[in-house]
Design an enzyme around this catalytic site. Sequence first.
Site, PDB file in Angstrom:
ATOM      1  N   CYS A  91      50.983  19.343  46.479  1.00  0.00           N
ATOM      2  CA  CYS A  91      52.210  19.643  46.709  1.00  0.00           C
ATOM      3  C   CYS A  91      52.322  20.586  48.095  1.00  0.00           C
ATOM      4  O   CYS A  91      51.909  21.808  48.021  1.00  0.00           O
ATOM      5  CB  CYS A  91      53.194  20.649  45.548  1.00  0.00           C
ATOM      6  N   CYS A 254      59.127  18.465  52.373  1.00  0.00           N
ATOM      7  CA  CYS A 254      58.273  17.811  51.630  1.00  0.00           C
ATOM      8  C   CYS A 254      56.946  17.643  52.509  1.00  0.00           C
ATOM      9  O   CYS A 254      56.914  16.731  53.180  1.00  0.00           O
ATOM     10  CB  CYS A 254      58.565  16.420  50.880  1.00  0.00           C
TER      11      CYS A 254
END
Length: 333
Positions: A91, A254
Amino acid sequence: MRSVAVYHAVDSHTEGMPTRVVTGGVGVLPGATMAERRQRFVRERDRLRTLLMCEPRGHASMSGAILQPPTRPDADVGVLFIEVSGCLPMCGHGAIGVATVLVETGMVEAAEPETVVRLDTPAGLVTARVAVREGRAEAVTLENVASYSHALDQVVDVEGFGPVRYDMAYGGNFYAVVRTEELGIPFERAEKQRLLAAGLAVMEAVNTQNPVAHPEDPAIDVCHHVYLEAPGSGARHSRHAMAIHPGWFDRSPCGTGTSARMAQLYARGLLGQGQEFVNESFIGSHFTGRILAEATVGGRPAVLPSVTGRAWITGTAQYLLDPADPYPAGFTL
């Protein structure tokens, strides 16, 4: 005050997206690698993820990270990434949040102008270069795992939309990149529910009709992210809304999605090594990416990407579980 468990955390957000960094209370997870720890965590301790990420302690778009001892000698800290959608291999916004928390809380010794923290993640080694001034982590540049274009010009039949074209790329997670013109939905906040529903429908179609698997780690075998590309996006500045399973938008640009997007643009010959790429989220926040070098993944051409962003600490907490709590694993609504 009663509790059968106490979990210590430092909460942060990275360009608008939360990262709850769990610093204590979990213990050392079993597994010889972070990839093994991830698989065992999913099988044996997933209720801890839902307890900390889902309501009432979290929310429908919550994300976090559990700090662990590293499993490899070239890493400083092990990290397991958790969110409402599951336990991720990697992530990017979470890694930026983790690096910021480690520096600003003193869990790693900060050096100016740059502190280097090597993160042992399930997807591989990620180097975080933290720009430090007067104890503040002003920005974090991630040197991410090798990213690659999995397939270009794919087509799936999407319920309610018919045939939809997309590219599939990997940047630590798999991403289907879809132009919103393909869906006939304006790229506007007012259309967010339609955009989200369309992204989830594309996701379902991809996983059913054209499933993916990482060539070097078959356990990474699902697409839970759809990059909804805004009109006018290009290889220098791209705007998008990121639809994520089971039904929410990434607030940040992101990090793994930025890596996947650069790999896709590189495969199309639109983005060159060393060129700056700005990726803009649905709320208008930005990450800056660059392709550092070429690489290979399972014999496929790949790139080594970097992603730069910022994070801010928002609080500290101890999360408890009362033995009489009727929702010991949290809940979703």
